[in-house]
Design a protein around this motif. Structure first.
Motif, mmCIF file in Angstrom:
data_model
loop_
_atom_site.group_PDB
_atom_site.id
_atom_site.type_symbol
_atom_site.label_atom_id
_atom_site.label_comp_id
_atom_site.label_asym_id
_atom_site.label_seq_id
_atom_site.Cartn_x
_atom_site.Cartn_y
_atom_site.Cartn_z
ATOM 1 N N GLN A 33 -0.364 3.463 13.184
ATOM 2 C CA GLN A 33 0.415 4.342 12.313
ATOM 3 C C GLN A 33 0.107 5.823 12.561
ATOM 4 O O GLN A 33 -0.003 6.630 11.647
ATOM 5 C CB GLN A 33 0.171 3.981 10.839
ATOM 6 N N ALA A 82 1.242 -2.773 12.229
ATOM 7 C CA ALA A 82 2.456 -2.567 13.028
ATOM 8 C C ALA A 82 3.692 -3.012 12.256
ATOM 9 O O ALA A 82 4.758 -2.371 12.323
ATOM 10 C CB ALA A 82 2.345 -3.335 14.342
ATOM 11 N N ASP A 113 4.448 -0.356 9.700
ATOM 12 C CA ASP A 113 4.973 0.802 10.404
ATOM 13 C C ASP A 113 6.451 0.611 10.745
ATOM 14 O O ASP A 113 7.259 1.525 10.603
ATOM 15 C CB ASP A 113 4.161 1.025 11.681
ATOM 16 N N LYS A 114 6.807 -0.589 11.170
ATOM 17 C CA LYS A 114 8.203 -0.864 11.522
ATOM 18 C C LYS A 114 9.103 -0.851 10.296
ATOM 19 O O LYS A 114 10.319 -0.688 10.401
ATOM 20 C CB LYS A 114 8.321 -2.210 12.243
ATOM 21 N N SER A 172 7.972 3.735 8.697
ATOM 22 C CA SER A 172 7.728 4.960 9.458
ATOM 23 C C SER A 172 9.016 5.738 9.721
ATOM 24 O O SER A 172 9.952 5.232 10.339
ATOM 25 C CB SER A 172 7.074 4.630 10.803
ATOM 26 N N TYR A 208 9.083 8.118 11.677
ATOM 27 C CA TYR A 208 8.963 8.548 13.066
ATOM 28 C C TYR A 208 9.507 7.501 14.039
ATOM 29 O O TYR A 208 9.535 7.739 15.238
ATOM 30 C CB TYR A 208 7.499 8.862 13.394
ATOM 31 N N ARG A 209 9.904 6.334 13.516
ATOM 32 C CA ARG A 209 10.477 5.278 14.343
ATOM 33 C C ARG A 209 11.962 5.127 14.014
ATOM 34 O O ARG A 209 12.318 4.791 12.883
ATOM 35 C CB ARG A 209 9.767 3.948 14.088
ATOM 36 N N ASP A 263 13.813 2.781 14.797
ATOM 37 C CA ASP A 263 14.137 1.375 14.554
ATOM 38 C C ASP A 263 13.520 0.837 13.264
ATOM 39 O O ASP A 263 13.597 -0.365 12.991
ATOM 40 C CB ASP A 263 13.673 0.508 15.732
ATOM 41 N N SER A 264 12.918 1.692 12.450
ATOM 42 C CA SER A 264 12.296 1.227 11.212
ATOM 43 C C SER A 264 13.350 1.010 10.131
ATOM 44 O O SER A 264 14.477 1.524 10.204
ATOM 45 C CB SER A 264 11.256 2.229 10.718
ATOM 46 N N SER A 319 14.263 4.350 8.419
ATOM 47 C CA SER A 319 15.155 5.174 9.244
ATOM 48 C C SER A 319 16.576 4.646 9.192
ATOM 49 O O SER A 319 17.544 5.423 9.154
ATOM 50 C CB SER A 319 14.654 5.209 10.692
ATOM 51 N N PRO A 368 9.580 14.422 11.403
ATOM 52 C CA PRO A 368 9.982 13.931 12.725
ATOM 53 C C PRO A 368 10.985 14.824 13.441
ATOM 54 O O PRO A 368 11.028 14.857 14.671
ATOM 55 C CB PRO A 368 10.593 12.560 12.419
#
Length: 329
Positions: free
Chosen positions: A36, A61, A64-65, A68, A70-71, A73-74, A77, A125
């Motif tokens: 993370q 992980a 985080d998915k 996050s 910053y991802r 694919d999360s 997001s 981000p």
């Protein structure tokens, strides 16, 4: 999750070997790693000498998915790009539920829809030019957790362009989930630290509890004090690490969601103690925004929470405030 610039916690590696009694002859296991966008340190007693590193890395992980920003694919997001989202895991809902609780309790001092302002000031981000002029009035219309509705199945926006940033609470949640993983394996003495957020159970040996240090914000890397942490969590928010200067102005990542302005106060750091890390993590930034006197008033009716606040007086001298629950620690 919460960036390393909030790592105000100073880890004290005082983990002694057992002395007397069968339970303290159990080996102390130590795990360190990266996850993370930060680091973790985990210690626990286990007579079977088991390593749970693979399980812990997999869990972090997975979180985080989900959470996050910053991802791309999360889950969070995906929600930020749309008007609604159906949960794929339990993590998103669990953190939203606690966020709503803290949002209501602090009357909006904690608001996870502050992302448009965070980015405009050059954090987050999306890399905006540092020091750029921020049109606060135009962005405040996109800040308001009251426009986010959710249940255990899905989350929906009631206003377009609202976006979530759960970084200020999700790392505490991660600490709690790792603690739960250890407890499910019959681990009764542990210390879990992720990015400076800490939760402990039991003791580090027969005679001493886990001892955690709080950094002096005016002298980074030096300790202001230490706290004996027993069956409790501890998180810290501060404004003196993640900041930059541009055009003669100091920019800080802590933003007041009500005014849209970067928080300017005498407070340097707020350390919160609670029964779990997600609660402590949710309130530390909110308390920073609320200010010392409002925090004192708030805590009159919240005996489940303790604080240790470092601030400067009118002469620039470092001062401290701590609640009664910390006096003997």
């Amino acid at each position: 999750m919460k960036p390393m610039f909030l790592l105000l916690f100073a880890f004290i590696p005082a983990f002694g070997q057992g002395q007397v009694g069968t339970s303290w002859r159990e080996p102390m296991m130590s795990l360190t790693g990266e996850a993370q966008a930060t680091t973790y340190h985990i210690k626990y007693c286990d007579g079977q000498k088991r390593s749970f590193q693979k399980e812990i890395d997999s869990l972090l992980a997975e979180i985080d998915k989900s959470l996050s920003i910053y991802r791309p694919d999360s889950e969070i997001s995906a929600f930020n790009r749309s008007m609604s989202h159906r949960f794929k895991s339990s993590h998103f809902y669990a953190v939203l539920k606690k966020s709503a609780e803290v949002f209501r309790a602090t009357k909006g001092a904690f608001d996870p829809t502050v992302l448009p302002l965070v980015e405009a000031y050059g954090f987050g981000p999306t890399k905006q030019p540092k020091g750029a002029l921020v049109n606060v009035d135009s962005l405040l219309q996109y800040v308001g957790f009251q426009y986010v509705m959710f249940d255990s199945v899905s989350v929906v926006k009631q206003k377009a362009n609202i976006r979530l940033d759960l970084n200020s609470i999700a790392q505490g949640y991660s600490v709690d989930k790792v603690a739960s993983l250890l407890e499910a394996q019959n681990i009764h003495h542990y210390m879990v630290e992720i990015g400076g957020e800490v939760r402990t159970k039991g003791q580090k040996n027969e005679r001493q509890p886990w001892t955690i240090g709080i950094e002096n914000p005016l002298s980074p890397n030096q300790l202001q004090t230490t706290i004996k942490l027993h069956n409790r969590a501890m998180t810290t928010a501060g404004n003196y690490r993640n900041r930059y200067e541009a055009n003669g102005q100091l920019f800080s990542h802590i933003i007041n969601p009500k005014t849209g302005e970067m928080e300017q106060s005498a407070i340097l750091s707020v350390t919160v103690f609670a029964n779990d890390a997600i609660t402590a993590d949710g309130y530390d930034t909110a308390f920073f925004v609320m200010g010392l006197e409002a925090v004192k008033e708030f805590l009159v009716n919240r005996k489940d929470i303790d604080v240790y606040i470092l601030y400067t007086d009118d002469a620039g001298q470092l001062k401290t405030f701590s609640t009664d629950g910390l006096k003997n620690l």
